[in-house]
Design an enzyme around this catalytic site. Structure first.
Site, PDB file in Angstrom:
ATOM      1  CG  HIS A 120      -9.641  46.555  25.054  1.00  0.00           C
ATOM      2  ND1 HIS A 120      -9.148  47.353  24.149  1.00  0.00           N
ATOM      3  CD2 HIS A 120     -10.554  47.060  25.487  1.00  0.00           C
ATOM      4  CE1 HIS A 120      -9.591  48.581  24.096  1.00  0.00           C
ATOM      5  NE2 HIS A 120     -10.662  48.537  24.865  1.00  0.00           N
ATOM      6  CG  ASP A 197      -5.320  45.396  29.256  1.00  0.00           C
ATOM      7  OD1 ASP A 197      -5.313  46.209  30.012  1.00  0.00           O
ATOM      8  OD2 ASP A 197      -6.001  45.327  28.421  1.00  0.00           O
ATOM      9  CD  GLN A 200     -12.134  48.017  32.401  1.00  0.00           C
ATOM     10  OE1 GLN A 200     -12.568  48.450  33.471  1.00  0.00           O
ATOM     11  NE2 GLN A 200     -12.572  48.607  31.358  1.00  0.00           N
ATOM     12  CE  LYS A 223     -10.350  51.827  29.879  1.00  0.00           C
ATOM     13  NZ  LYS A 223     -11.449  51.861  29.251  1.00  0.00           N
ATOM     14  CB  CYS A 359     -12.318  47.376  22.265  1.00  0.00           C
ATOM     15  SG  CYS A 359     -12.799  49.276  21.728  1.00  0.00           S
TER      16      CYS A 359
HETATM   17  C1  PLP Z   1      -9.324  46.008  29.200  1.00  0.00           C
HETATM   18  C2  PLP Z   1      -8.886  47.011  28.499  1.00  0.00           C
HETATM   19  N1  PLP Z   1      -7.566  47.390  28.101  1.00  0.00           N
HETATM   20  C3  PLP Z   1      -7.079  48.326  27.251  1.00  0.00           C
HETATM   21  C4  PLP Z   1      -7.990  49.287  27.167  1.00  0.00           C
HETATM   22  C5  PLP Z   1      -7.560  50.470  26.430  1.00  0.00           C
HETATM   23  O1  PLP Z   1      -7.362  51.565  27.246  1.00  0.00           O
HETATM   24  P1  PLP Z   1      -7.110  53.031  26.562  1.00  0.00           P
HETATM   25  O2  PLP Z   1      -8.369  53.258  25.420  1.00  0.00           O
HETATM   26  O3  PLP Z   1      -7.260  54.136  27.574  1.00  0.00           O
HETATM   27  O4  PLP Z   1      -6.175  53.015  25.769  1.00  0.00           O
HETATM   28  C6  PLP Z   1      -9.384  49.200  27.733  1.00  0.00           C
HETATM   29  C7  PLP Z   1     -10.412  50.331  27.425  1.00  0.00           C
HETATM   30  O5  PLP Z   1     -11.618  50.257  27.355  1.00  0.00           O
HETATM   31  C8  PLP Z   1      -9.669  48.025  28.458  1.00  0.00           C
HETATM   32  O6  PLP Z   1     -10.768  48.022  29.029  1.00  0.00           O
END
Ligand code: PLP
Length: 401
Positions: A120, A197, A200, A223, A359
């Site tokens: 992401h 990360d 998810q 999430k 993203c």
């Molecule tokens: C795999 C992953 N990493 C990081 C993020 C970033 O999260 P946030 O926008 O809550 O900071 C997301 C959000 O969609 C994500 O799906």
């Protein structure tokens, strides 16, 4: 066979969506909140907002207790050693930025940071920008056709120059669990720092950071059925000590003079300014709520529903699912159909899915696609949601072909 969610009624938004004919299949972007979380948020404000730490009055002490209780709950959730290893941020994105600034002094020109091809942007751009600032090499682990990191390539790319590995646990596009244990072990051979990360992954499994053996683990509250504006950064205590302070202001300073200051260590030293107090308290309520559920039943429910989603996509002519999704989501394209047109027609029929590049622009470029439609599930979804989705999909495809 119809599968109902026993937890659906805990989420007022689901009834609201039903009333307006919306089918929510976008939980990977953000999840709905159970009543317990809404109560905690409202409870904090109605019983009296107060700033945390250093308070000599009852409302301040009450807020501090509830705020710090969430730190303890997050500690247990991830099986961290101690609450001092839990830093609250304003989201996963902020946590990655904190790490990329906080660890900057660890790197010398020519050092390597390794990420994967499916990251992401939140776990890509902070490292990319750090690499540009410091003259580092950013190496990208390729994927197998199934959508997981190619371990043969990883064994070649992760080496003595690797100073940090930053890797997603569960892809927000492909829905595949990544071989974290093997990757972390490989990075450790070369004394590289490891960042996971979990944005998810934390939603669709219970994970133990001590078993994973990572140095840092990041997730966002929103999430995980909690409120927005709150992130959790777990750092192994020795790894946290390597972080340089990055945001400066109140709360994070021990002693300040006009020309010098002495800062707290973790976690307070990385929580400058007034934190999202109500949000952190409500994240605690989300963890309590999830902790009260039968985890086995919850993940079994998600797995059955996910299987039905994949089976339904598979039998439809021209539908191509990206990778081999293993949990909670599936992204797909349809031969000869423009994704944006399909997304538009699904939206018109009240189907809330997410279309685009999620993203992860470089991943889409590698896949040779301009975008896809992602269907993602929460614990409140049921087979009726999928039936609505497939009916709408068939209708849309009929119109577009
Ligand atoms: C795999 C992953 N990493 C990081 C993020 C970033 O999260 P946030 O926008 O809550 O900071 C997301 C959000 O969609 C994500 O799906």
């Amino acid at each position: 066979m119809a599968l109902d969610s026993p937890w659906r009624s805990d989420f007022p938004a689901l009834a609201a969506f039903e009333a307006e004919g919306q089918v929510y299949l976008d939980s990977a972007a953000t999840a709905q909140k159970p009543q317990a979380v809404l109560d905690a948020l409202l409870g904090y404000y109605t019983s009296g907002a107060a700033n945390v730490h250093r308070a000599q009055h009852l409302p301040g002490e009450r807020a501090t207790r509830a705020f710090e209780a969430t730190r303890t709950k997050a500690t247990h959730w991830l099986n961290a050693h101690s609450p001092a290893e839990i830093v609250f941020t304003r989201g996963a994105t902020e946590a990655f930025n904190l790490l990329a600034y906080g660890l900057e002094a660890e790197f010398e020109a020519g050092d390597e940071i390794v990420i994967s091809a499916l990251e992401h942007h939140a776990n890509l751009l902070p490292w990319q920008q750090l690499a540009l600032r410091r003259g580092l090499r950013l190496l990208v682990l390729p994927l197998t056709a199934e959508g997981v990191v190619d371990m043969d390539a990883a064994r070649e790319l992760i080496g003595p120059q690797t100073r940090l590995l930053a890797i997603s646990q569960l892809s927000n596009v492909l829905g595949c669990w990544q071989p974290l244990t093997e990757l972390i072990a490989l990075a450790k051979v070369h004394d590289a720092l490891t960042v996971v990360d979990g944005a998810q992954g934390v939603v669709h499994g219970r994970h133990d950071v001590q078993v994973l053996g990572c140095d840092f683990y990041v997730f966002s509250s929103h999430k995980l059925y909690g409120p927005e504006g709150v992130g959790v950064l777990y750092g192994r205590s020795e790894a946290l000590q390597r972080l340089r302070h990055w945001q400066f202001g109140g709360e994070m300073v021990h002693l300040a003079d006009y020309h010098s200051a002495d800062f707290h260590g973790a976690p307070m030293g990385f929580e400058a300014g007034t934190p999202p107090i109500g949000g952190v308290i409500a994240l605690g309520a989300a963890l309590d709520y999830l902790g009260s559920l039968d985890t086995g039943a919850l993940f079994a429910h998600e797995a059955v529903l996910h299987g039905k989603l994949l089976a339904g996509l598979k039998v439809r002519d021209g539908v191509r699912v990206l990778g081999t999704p293993q949990a909670a989501l599936a992204s797909f394209v349809v031969d000869g159909v423009h994704t944006a047109d399909l997304a538009h027609l699904l939206g018109e029929q009240g189907i809330a899915v997410r279309a685009g590049q999620h993203c992860a622009m470089p991943l889409y470029k590698r896949l040779g696609l301009t975008g896809a439609i992602r269907v993602s599930l929460g614990l409140y979804n049921d087979t009726a949601d999928l039936d609505h989705f497939f009916t709408a999909l068939d209708r849309a495809l009929e119109l577009l072909r």
